[in-house]
Write an enzyme that holds these catalytic residues in place. Structure first.
Site, short mmCIF file in Angstrom:
data_model
loop_
_atom_site.label_atom_id
_atom_site.label_comp_id
_atom_site.label_asym_id
_atom_site.label_seq_id
_atom_site.Cartn_x
_atom_site.Cartn_y
_atom_site.Cartn_z
N CYS A 2 0.84 -1.20 0.00
CA CYS A 2 0.00 0.00 0.00
C CYS A 2 0.88 1.25 0.00
O CYS A 2 2.05 1.20 0.37
CB CYS A 2 -0.86 0.04 1.25
SG CYS A 2 -1.59 -1.51 1.70
N ARG A 27 3.55 0.54 -7.23
CA ARG A 27 3.67 -0.46 -6.16
C ARG A 27 2.55 -1.49 -6.22
O ARG A 27 2.62 -2.52 -5.55
CB ARG A 27 3.63 0.23 -4.78
CG ARG A 27 4.78 1.20 -4.56
CD ARG A 27 4.48 2.16 -3.43
NE ARG A 27 4.31 1.46 -2.17
CZ ARG A 27 5.23 1.43 -1.22
NH1 ARG A 27 6.38 2.05 -1.39
NH2 ARG A 27 5.00 0.80 -0.10
N TRP A 76 -3.67 -2.18 -0.87
CA TRP A 76 -3.51 -3.54 -1.36
C TRP A 76 -4.13 -4.40 -0.27
O TRP A 76 -3.60 -4.49 0.83
CB TRP A 76 -2.03 -3.85 -1.56
CG TRP A 76 -1.72 -5.28 -1.80
CD1 TRP A 76 -1.30 -6.20 -0.87
CD2 TRP A 76 -1.77 -5.99 -3.05
NE1 TRP A 76 -1.10 -7.41 -1.47
CE2 TRP A 76 -1.38 -7.31 -2.79
CE3 TRP A 76 -2.12 -5.62 -4.35
CZ2 TRP A 76 -1.32 -8.28 -3.79
CZ3 TRP A 76 -2.06 -6.58 -5.33
CH2 TRP A 76 -1.66 -7.89 -5.07
N ASN A 102 -0.39 1.33 6.38
CA ASN A 102 0.26 0.20 5.70
C ASN A 102 0.70 -0.77 6.78
O ASN A 102 1.24 -0.34 7.80
CB ASN A 102 1.51 0.66 4.95
CG ASN A 102 1.18 1.54 3.76
OD1 ASN A 102 0.02 1.71 3.42
ND2 ASN A 102 2.21 2.08 3.14
N GLY A 103 0.53 -2.06 6.54
CA GLY A 103 0.96 -3.04 7.53
C GLY A 103 -0.21 -3.89 7.98
O GLY A 103 -1.29 -3.88 7.37
N GLU A 493 11.60 -25.33 -10.57
CA GLU A 493 11.50 -23.87 -10.40
C GLU A 493 12.76 -23.19 -10.98
O GLU A 493 12.65 -22.13 -11.62
CB GLU A 493 11.31 -23.55 -8.90
CG GLU A 493 11.33 -22.09 -8.52
CD GLU A 493 10.30 -21.20 -9.25
OE1 GLU A 493 9.52 -21.73 -10.06
OE2 GLU A 493 10.34 -19.99 -9.04
N LYS A 497 12.79 -20.40 -14.16
CA LYS A 497 13.45 -19.09 -14.13
C LYS A 497 14.52 -18.98 -15.21
O LYS A 497 14.64 -17.94 -15.87
CB LYS A 497 14.09 -18.84 -12.75
CG LYS A 497 13.07 -18.66 -11.63
CD LYS A 497 12.19 -17.45 -11.87
CE LYS A 497 11.02 -17.34 -10.92
NZ LYS A 497 9.91 -18.25 -11.16
N GLU A 500 12.47 -18.58 -18.53
CA GLU A 500 11.71 -17.35 -18.79
C GLU A 500 12.56 -16.09 -18.74
O GLU A 500 12.26 -15.13 -19.43
CB GLU A 500 10.48 -17.24 -17.86
CG GLU A 500 10.77 -16.92 -16.42
CD GLU A 500 9.51 -16.78 -15.56
OE1 GLU A 500 8.44 -16.44 -16.08
OE2 GLU A 500 9.61 -17.04 -14.34
N HIS A 516 17.86 -42.36 -16.95
CA HIS A 516 16.93 -43.06 -17.85
C HIS A 516 16.79 -42.38 -19.20
O HIS A 516 15.74 -42.48 -19.84
CB HIS A 516 15.55 -43.19 -17.17
CG HIS A 516 15.61 -44.00 -15.92
ND1 HIS A 516 15.79 -45.37 -15.92
CD2 HIS A 516 15.56 -43.65 -14.61
CE1 HIS A 516 15.84 -45.82 -14.68
NE2 HIS A 516 15.70 -44.79 -13.85
N LYS A 615 2.04 -11.34 -16.70
CA LYS A 615 2.06 -11.61 -15.26
C LYS A 615 0.94 -12.56 -14.85
O LYS A 615 1.15 -13.49 -14.09
CB LYS A 615 1.97 -10.30 -14.47
CG LYS A 615 2.08 -10.46 -12.96
CD LYS A 615 3.42 -11.01 -12.53
CE LYS A 615 3.53 -11.26 -11.05
NZ LYS A 615 4.59 -12.24 -10.73
#
Ligand code: AGP
Length: 620
Positions: A2, A27, A76, A102-103, A493, A497, A500, A516, A615
């Site tokens: 936020c 943000r 947010w 915020n928080g 993973e 990365k 992409e 194998h 995204k």
């Protein structure tokens, strides 16, 4: 996360605040709001779901008097869906005090219940609203002769009640000559101008007005007027603290990225804080259990669950595979993972007491959403682990756990993945303690989780070493990534990365599968990244390393600090601290992210927006 901006001075406040909010848009947010107090002492509020432009449109129709004090916010969502009534500023019963925050207020539920019992009326689902009501309460309890400092005292008393994190700005029509600002683990700065001052969560919101700023420290509260300010402590006797005015030297773009070259880099460096936020208030260490608000209401149904099917895509699917190992080993619930895009087409067979768990950062992935709908159609209970509050998946599943990882702007998911692993561990403890897991085991996992932020900070400090490795491997024609058990999904993973971000052809495999077929690829110009922490399968992974070495393949290894044995096979080793086996994926991922990031950077790629990617993938 936020954003906060506040202004007090002589100029018309609304355009200053709206422009400040626009500066904070990068943000990420889901709603925005503003309150100003005009010359007659009347407060004017506007809040809108969606973009700041929507708020601006609404403001164009308003007829507010001239005002030179106000606060504004981009939200947010963490508690309560994005909506007008949940947007900030939040207020008290009498609309006299306005707060932007915020928080997270961890103990908001207890505080809210107590305030309701005292007669306070709440309108929103937010944790922030309790701050406004507490200020109202303490303001009226305060000594009315407190010489115009009642507001700061009431805010101070309020903050002493709060457990959690905050950056706040408060205005009141009862003392319309000041903004009160305070911080605890959520950034807040004062922008110092001539006959005007600003408050903001981020330098980008003040830089067009002044380059002189004060970074508030945790535990500080500021009374900000147009012609000056005073900073005191929240705790102790509220004594004045010495403030250092600093000059901002960064340009706008650098500020938005917090001084990092890319959002991805910034988000990787946010990981220690993200781990803390994902766990905040959710680990009851004394009882060795996890308290997960979003699934409390269905905990009895979860106790009955006999089989879990996890549906997710891409990076979230890798997190799901780690969760599968965790849940089966520690909670004893049979678990399987589906690639969401395959799930609906393979006629899944459900039995009684099944749970479909969807994992998604964006909460908008079409394939994952379709899997949930398919399961619901068959009468199966669904649940989500989602980062974006109020997103389609969060709404469709109805129950679930939010990541609290903050907005992820880089297309490559990093901090959200780590938070998915943390929540998987907490969910495992939750399920395990409903079944056979002992309190001691719950505590062991909890204690190990608490050590992670510090360990990740140490790993991030090793970046110069990883840059050297990236320089060495940046021109490779491809790579093999390998891991076993908990780290087999991390090999995947890593491959995601490296594909992409670096546009490298990478093959990921559970290490035992290499022999194998894929072993035919091993060659002096085809490196293998092997994740080999000292865990229950270390010896097996080591034998895979030996097989690669015997065929002349270069090796990049990830292993546990203190294990020098792998130096026989390679000099290219990234060390991670010792932790519980189930949590090694969290640590192993950090150097991998830095490695992929730096290869992509050295290759000159568009890191935050890799080619052909979006995204959130909202198409099937
Ligand atoms: C990861 O870096 C990706 N960009 C991608 O694999 C992503 O994780 C996937 O599309 C799923 O997204 P979600 O978590 O928003 O559902």
């Amino acid at each position: 996360m936020c954003g906060i901006v506040g202004y007090i001075g002589k100029r018309e406040v609304t355009p200053i605040l709206v422009n400040g909010l626009k500066r904070l848009e990068y943000r990420g947010y889901d709603s925005a709001g503003i309150v100003v107090i005009d010359k007659k002492g009347t407060g004017h509020l506007a809040r809108e779901v969606g973009k700041v432009a929507m708020l601006e449109k609404a403001l164009a129709k308003s007829n507010w008097g001239t005002a030179s004090i106000g606060i504004a916010h981009t939200r947010w969502a963490t508690h309560g869906v994005p909506s007008e009534r949940n947007a900030h500023p939040q207020s008290d019963c009498t609309s006299s005090f306005w707060v932007v925050h915020n928080g997270i207020v961890e103990n908001y539920k207890d505080l809210k219940d107590a305030l309701i019992a005292e007669g306070h009326k709440f309108i929103s689902d937010t944790d922030t609203e309790v701050i406004a009501h507490l200020i109202e309460k303490f303001y009226h309890l305060a000594d009315s002769k407190a010489n115009g400092h009642r507001l700061v005292n009431a805010v101070r008393q309020t903050l002493r009640q709060i457990k959690g994190t905050y950056g706040i700005a408060v205005v009141s029509k009862l003392e319309p000559d000041k903004i009160i600002a305070a911080r605890n683990s959520s950034p807040l700065i004062l922008g110092i101008g001539t006959d005007e001052n600003l408050v903001a969560s981020d330098a980008s919101a003040v830089i067009s007005h002044t380059k002189n700023v004060i970074y508030l420290n945790d535990g500080e509260i500021a009374e900000v007027r147009g012609d000056g300010f005073r900073i005191e402590t929240v705790g102790g006797d509220g004594e004045e603290t010495k403030a250092k005015v600093e000059e901002i030297e960064w340009d706008m773009e650098k500020i938005e990225k917090g001084g990092h070259e890319h959002f991805m880099h910034k988000e990787i460096f946010e990981i220690p804080e993200v781990i803390e936020n994902s766990m905040r208030g959710r680990l009851i260490l004394e009882e060795g259990r996890a308290k997960l608000g979003g699934i409390e209401d269905v905990k009895e149904k979860l106790r009955e669950v006999k089989r879990i099917i996890i549906a997710a895509c891409g990076t979230a699917n890798a997190a799901a595979r780690v969760a599968e190992y965790m849940i089966e080993e520690y909670a004893g619930v049979p678990t399987e993972v589906d690639i969401a895009s395959e799930f609906r087409y393979r006629k899944p067979v459900f039995t009684e007491h099944n749970l479909l768990l969807a994992i998604s950062q964006s909460g908008e992935t079409a394939d994952t959403l379709a899997a949930i709908k398919e399961a619901k159609e068959k009468g199966v209970m669904t649940m989500g682990i989602v980062n974006v509050v109020g997103s389609s998946i969060a709404r469709e599943t109805g129950v679930g756990i939010y990541n609290h990882a903050g907005p992820e702007i880089s297309v490559a998911s990093t901090k959200a993945f780590i938070s998915q692993l943390v929540l998987s561990a907490l969910f495992t403890v939750f399920l395990g303690r409903q079944r056979d897991m002992s309190i001691v085991m719950g505590q062991r996992i909890g204690e190990a989780l608490k050590e992670l932020p510090g360990m990740v900070r140490r790993l991030l400090a090793d970046e110069p070493h990883i840059i050297e490795l990236a320089k060495k491997y940046k021109d490779t024609r491809g790579m093999l990534t390998l891991g076993r058990k908990y780290n087999a999904p991390i090999a995947t993973e890593a491959a995601i990365k490296l594909k992409e971000l670096c546009y490298l052809p990478v093959i990921d495999l559970p290490a035992g599968e290499m022999k194998h077929g894929t072993i035919a690829l091993i060659a002096p110009d085809f490196p293998s990244l092997v994740i080999a922490p000292e865990d229950s399968v270390y010896e097996k992974t080591k034998s895979t390393i030996e097989q690669i070495k015997a065929r002349g393949g270069p090796i990049i290894a990830i292993t546990t600090e203190g294990n020098t044995e792998l130096e026989r096979f390679t000099k290219d080793i990234m060390y991670i601290p010792k932790t519980l086996e189930m949590l090694t994926p969290i640590l192993a991922t950090i150097p991998i992210y830095l490695f992929a990031y730096h290869i992509a950077r050295l290759r000159g790629h568009d890191i935050d927006k890799p080619r052909n990617l979006a995204k959130s993938v909202t198409v099937e």
